[in-house]
Design an enzyme around this catalytic site. Structure first.
Site, short mmCIF file in Angstrom:
data_model
loop_
_atom_site.label_atom_id
_atom_site.label_comp_id
_atom_site.label_asym_id
_atom_site.label_seq_id
_atom_site.Cartn_x
_atom_site.Cartn_y
_atom_site.Cartn_z
N CYS A 44 57.05 41.63 31.77
CA CYS A 44 55.78 42.25 31.40
C CYS A 44 55.99 43.25 30.28
O CYS A 44 55.02 43.72 29.67
CB CYS A 44 55.18 42.98 32.59
SG CYS A 44 55.81 42.45 34.16
N ASP A 293 55.51 34.14 41.02
CA ASP A 293 54.64 33.35 40.15
C ASP A 293 54.61 31.86 40.47
O ASP A 293 53.76 31.14 39.94
CB ASP A 293 55.07 33.51 38.68
CG ASP A 293 54.83 34.92 38.15
OD1 ASP A 293 54.39 35.77 38.93
OD2 ASP A 293 55.08 35.14 36.95
N ASN A 315 57.39 41.71 43.07
CA ASN A 315 58.25 42.72 43.66
C ASN A 315 57.88 43.01 45.11
O ASN A 315 58.75 43.09 45.98
CB ASN A 315 58.19 44.01 42.84
CG ASN A 315 59.26 44.06 41.79
OD1 ASN A 315 60.41 44.39 42.06
ND2 ASN A 315 58.92 43.66 40.56
#
Lengths: 569, 569
Positions: A44, A293, A315
Site C-alpha cells: 500500500c 486478498d 494483517n
C-alpha cells in the site's frame, strides 16, 4: 505437540499468521514460501514511494526500526523458515503436502504440512489491451514495478502519463505523478466519477475538482481501446473518444484474487475467484486456512460475500489464523467496508454503503449532505468537512457515511467512529447522541457527526427538504426555464456580490428579516433557499413553511459546498 | 395547539432546547431568561480567549458566520424572547409559573409556563480560602472573568501566576498563561497527578513532563491554605508546603451544579446537588425538563448517576429536550465519559474508565500501555501515540481507553471509535478486529487500536508480562538492591550509548541473537527486557520463556515511553 505449518505467500497475511503462530507455539515449525524474491513489504506504500514521499523502496520492507524483513530476519528474529523464489504449484490435500518449484532452477519439491495457510494475495486485473506489454506500461503491484516507474520519472523520461482507473490506486498514482514530479497526468475512467460506487457523485466531484486544481485531468465515461508505442515504448493511449500522449501508463483497474491453486485443490472458491472461508478463516478443509486478498469475506451489512483487498484486513486476519493454528478459536466476523484515500491536500473516506450501493442492495434509502467546521468555530485553526449520511427511510437505520475534507485525521476519526457501530444497525438517533470527546481544539460542541444525524432526522421529518450541490447545479443550470426563485438568506454583504454577478436571478432577504419582507418572496414560484452552509436556509424554510409556501427547497451544504463542487454563481 | 415554554438559563442547553423547539413548533412561544447580560457563549472557549488564540471575547458569542447571539438575534433569527439580567428566584409548580427578579432594578414578576426547562448550569467550586476575594483571583466561569484576566496579562501586570487544580480548566489555563504570554506559571494540585482519576499516573506524567518543558511548574499533593495580597491585590499563594508568588490566581477546582432552585421547587435533586432526570430529560414533574451542567446523567458503564459538565453534552441534551417539548420521545441514554484536553503541542484524551476508576467500581481490571506510530511507519509524517487499555480480567471486557500524543485528531479519532461501542460491552477481541479505515497516510496496516487490544490479549494469555514506564522507573530506581538484569534487545548501535552511561548495569543482546548468546543472560536474576517500544522485547520474552527463564518482565512502551515519561537512563 509440535506441528509444522506451511504458508503459501509472504507479503502481508502470510508473515502475520506465521509470526503469530510461532509466538504462541515456539516449539513448532513454520515454512513460508513465496514465488518472488521480495517478501513482507507494504504494498500500500508503493504510490508513496513512486511520489518520493518514501525515499527508498527498501523502507517498504523494513520494520519500524529499520530492520529489513528478509528471509534472514524471519529466521533469526522470528524463527521462521522462508523459501523465496519458490512457487507453489499444487496442493495435495490427501498427502498433506504442497508441491513447489524453484522459479530460477525449475527444481521441484514437496513440502509436507500439518496445517496449511493460503495467502496468495491478488493480482492486478488485466484489461487485455493491445499494447499493454509495451515498456512504460505498468501495474502497481510490487516494489519491482514501483522501482521501474520511479526510475523513469526521476530520469526525466516521463513528461506525461495516463492512469487507467479512478479507484484508490489510480488516484494515488495520479497524485504521485502530478504532485511530486509535475508530470502532465490524465486519468481515464469508464464510469462517470472517481471512486465509483464508494461515494456519491457530489463528493466525487469535490475530490475531482481538488485534483484538477492539482493538475490532474479526468476523462470519464471513456474506455481505453489501445495502448500504442514506438520502438517498443509506450507513446499514447487511445480511448473511444480521444488520443492521449503518454510516456507512462498505469493500469489500475482493480485486482483479482489469486485463488486458482485453492480451486484446483478442490477447495470452495467463488466462481469469479476468491476462496470461501468460515468465521475462523478456515476453508472447507479443516487443515487449510486462507485469508487476505485471495479470499472473500462476509459483508456485515448485506450478509453477502465481499472482496475487500486491504493490507489492514490481511494483517488482522493473519493474526486470527495464527492464533487458530495454535488452538484458539478467534473469529473474523466480516467487514463493514471502511476506506480512506488521500487526494493531494484532501482526503476521501467512508464506511458502509453509499447511497448507490444501498439502493442497489434493495434499501429504500436517502442521503443527506452536511458541511460544517471540524472543531469549534471560534478556534483559530479549523477546516470545513463534508459528510454524507446514508439512511434507510422506513427504519431510520444508518447504512453508511462518506466524507471529503482537508483535515484527514479528523475526518477519518469520524468515519471510524460510525464504522465501529455500523454492524449493530444504529439508527439516526444513535449517531445524533454519539458521545464525541469534546474540547474546542478538537470538536464542535455539537459535533459534525451529531449535526449530520440531526440533519437526517430533519429530512425524514420533512422539515428540512433539500438537495446537495449537484441538485443545486441542476436547478441553476435550468434557471432560465424553471422560474425558480433563488433566495440567498445571508446578510446582504455576503449576498450582494452574487446578486451583482446575476442581476434579476439571485435575490436576497436575510433569514432574520423574512417575516418583515415576505412581499419580496413570490408565492407562485419554486423557492430555492441558500446560505453559507445550509443552516440558516433551513431556518428560512421553516419560516416560509409556516407562512404557507408550498414549494421550497433548501440547498444542503450551501455556498460552501457549491464552491467545493465547482459551480460558479 | 400552541404552548408557551419558559427556559431558565441562556448559555448552552437553554438556547439549544429553545431553538429546536421553536423550529418544530413555530406557532408556539418561548421565553428564555438569564441572570447575566451575556448569553449563548462558548464557555469552553474561555481559555483560548485568555491565551489570545481567540482574539476577541465576542467571538465566543458569535455564530460561525459572525452574527452575535444576543437577545436581538434570538428574537429576529430564532423567534425567541430573551430576558437578560433576569434571575429566576422560585418555581411555582402549582401555578406553573417562574418568579423572576430584574437584577438591576429589583423589579419582580411572574412568567407562566406550559412547560419549563431548567438550564441553570454549574458554578465554580469555591474553596473558601482566605483571600479568595482579592483582586487578581479569578474563577474561569464566564467571559467577564476572562476579559479581566486577559486585560491584566496583556497590560503586563502578571509575571507569575498560580493555578489551583490540575483538571481540564486548570491545565488549559496554565497553557494559556505560560505558552502565549510567557507568564511564570505554577499549578498546585491536591492529588499526586494531573487529570486525577481520568488517566493513569503513567499517562499523567507524560502530559506533565510536556507541560513542564513548556514552562509550567507543578506542585502535587499540596493544599492551598491561603491567598495573600497587598493593597487588595493578590501577591502570593500559601500551600501546606511552600509560598508561591502570584500576581494572578485561578481557582479551577471543578464546578458544582446550580440545582437549588429545582430542589426548592421539590424536584428530585441529588443530596450533593444535581437534578435527576429520566431518559427523556424530564424531571419528576412531567412539565419540567432539565439538562446540561445542572443535571446528573447515568454513567452507562456503572449505571450510577454521573456529573459530566460539558458543552457538548448540553447541546445534545438541549436538542432532545427541544424535540420532546414538541411531542417527540427522544432519549438520552447516558454517558460513557469521553474527554480530551489540549496540552501545548500534545493532547490527552480518554473514554470510559481509567484503571483507577474501574478498580474503584469493583472491577478486577488490568491495563496495558502501548506506544506505536499513528500511521504507516514508512510514511514520512507520523507521530508516536501512547494508548492505555483498561480491561476486566475475567470477561476480557474493555472498560476504557486513554491516550496521550502529539497528533490530536488522530488520537481523538481512536478514542471516539472505542467510545462508540463501549456501552455495548465490547471485549478485547472486538477492538482487535475493529475495522479502522486504512491507508498509509492515516493508519498503520495493523492500527494502533488493533495492536492495543492484541497487547491486552497477550497480557491476559500471560505471554506478554510487563509494566509501563512507571513500573520501569521503580525497577530502575531500585537497581542497586534488586539485582535486576536490564537487557536491551535492540541492535547494538541503539543500545551502546545506554551501556556507556551505565556500565555494568545495562546489557545488550539483540533479540535475534538471543538463542546464540544465552550464556550472557543469567538464569538466577530477574530479567527486565527493553527495546524501542516493547515489541521486540516481547519476542525476546517468548524466547526466554521457551528456554525456561522464570522471572522475565517486559517494559511496555520501551525506550519511547520511558523518554516521554521522563526517566533518564
Amino acid at each position: 505437540m509440535s506441528q509444522h505449518i506451511v504458508v503459501i505467500g509472504g507479503v502481508a497475511l502470510g508473515p502475520k499468521a506465521a509470526c503469530r503462530f510461532k509466538r504462541l507455539e515456539p516449539e513448532s515449525t513454520v515454512t513460508m514460501i513465496d514465488q518472488s524474491s521480495l517478501i513482507s513489504y507494504g504494498g500500500c506504500g508503493i504510490p508513496y514511494y513512486v511520489s518520493g514521499d518514501v525515499s527508498d523502496a527498501i523502507e517498504l520492507s523494513q520494520t519500524s526500526f529499520h530492520m529489513v524483513r528478509d528471509p534472514k530476519f524471519f529466521k533469526e528474529v522470528k524463527g521462521i523458515d522462508v523459501q523465496i523464489l519458490t512457487k507453489a504449484t499444487r496442493i495435495d490435500r490427501e498427502k498433506k503436502c504442497v508441491e513447489v518449484e524453484n522459479v530460477t532452477t525449475g527444481e521441484k519439491a514437496c513440502i509436507n504440512y500439518d496445517k496449511l495457510v493460503i495467502a496468495t494475495g491478488a493480482s492486478p486485473r488485466t484489461l487485455n489491451l493491445p499494447g499493454d506489454d509495451l515498456k512504460g506500461v505498468n501495474y502497481v503491484c510490487n516494489p519491482h514495478d514501483a522501482t521501474c516507474i520511479r526510475e523513469s520519472i526521476s530520469k526525466g523520461e516521463v513528461s506525461n502519463a495516463v492512469i487507467i482507473g479512478a479507484g484508490f490506486i489510480g488516484l494515488e498514482m495520479a497524485e504521485a505523478f502530478a504532485d511530486m514530479w509535475g508530470v502532465e497526468t490524465s486519468v481515464v475512467e469508464i464510469t462517470d466519477q472517481i471512486m465509483p460506487r464508494l461515494v456519491s457523485p457530489a463528493l466525487a466531484t469535490m475530490g475531482q475538482k481538488h485534483m484538477e486544481e492539482g493538475g490532474v485531468n479526468f476523462y470519464f465515461g471513456e474506455t481505453v481501446t489501445a495502448i500504442e508505442g514506438e520502438n517498443g515504448k509506450v507513446v499514447r493511449v487511445v480511448t473511444n473518444k480521444r488520443t492521449l500522449d503518454a510516456e507512462a501508463v498505469i493500469i489500475a483497474a482493480g485486482v483479482v484474487p489469486n485463488s486458482d491453486i485453492a480451486k484446483e485443490a478442490g477447495l470452495n472458491v467463488h466462481e469469479r475467484g476468491g476462496v470461501f472461508v468460515d468465521e475462523f478463516m478456515r476453508t472447507n478443509d479443516p487443515d487449510i486456512y486462507a485469508g487476505g486478498d485471495c479470499c472473500l469475506v462476509k459483508n456485515l451489512l448485506t450478509d453477502q460475500p465481499a472482496f475487500l483487498p486491504l493490507g489492514s484486513m490481511a494483517n488482522r486476519q493473519g493474526r486470527i489464523i495464527g492464533s487458530n493454528l495454535a488452538g484458539s478459536e478467534s473469529k473474523f466476523d466480516g467487514v463493514i467496508g471502511s476506506f480512506v484515500v488521500k487526494l493531494f491536500e484532501t482526503s476521501m473516506a467512508g464506511t458502509g454503503m453509499s447511497l448507490e450501493t444501498a439502493q442497489a442492495a434493495g434499501f429504500d434509502a436517502i442521503s443527506v449532505l452536511l458541511i460544517q467546521l471540524d472543531r469549534a468555530h471560534f478556534y483559530p485553526t479549523k477546516e470545513l468537512m463534508t459528510l454524507e449520511l446514508v439512511v434507510e427511510k422506513s427504519t431510520r437505520r444508518v447504512l453508511g457515511v462518506q466524507g471529503f475534507g482537508s483535515s484527514g485525521d479528523a475526518m477519518v476519526g469520524r468515519i471510524n467512529t460510525v464504522a465501529a457501530i455500523l454492524k449493530s444497525k444504529p439508527t439516526i438517533d444513535d449517531i445524533s447522541n454519539l458521545e464525541v470527546a469534546y474540547s474546542p481544539p478538537f470538536a464542535a460542541a455539537m459535533d459534525i457527526l451529531n449535526t449530520l444525524a440531526n440533519l437526517a432526522d430533519n429530512a425524514l421529518r420533512g422539515i428540512n427538504r433539500g438537495v446537495g450541490p449537484d441538485g443545486f447545479k441542476e436547478l441553476w443550470d435550468n434557471r432560465e426555464s424553471s422560474e425558480c426563485f433563488f433566495l440567498d438568506c445571508r446578510e446582504n454583504p455576503d449576498a450582494q456580490p452574487v446578486i451583482d454577478r446575476n442581476p434579476g436571478q439571485w435575490h436576497n432577504v436575510p433569514q432574520g428579516e423574512i417575516y418583515n419582507r415576505l412581499d419580496e418572496i413570490p408565492t407562485d414560484k419554486p423557492i430555492v433557499l441558500i446560505c453559507n452552509t445550509g443552516a440558516r436556509s433551513y431556518e428560512a424554510q421553516i419560516m416560509l413553511d409556516a407562512k404557507g409556501y408550498k414549494d421550497v427547497t433548501n440547498i444542503h451544504g450551501g455556498m460552501a459546498s457549491i464552491k467545493k463542487y465547482g459551480v460558479d454563481v
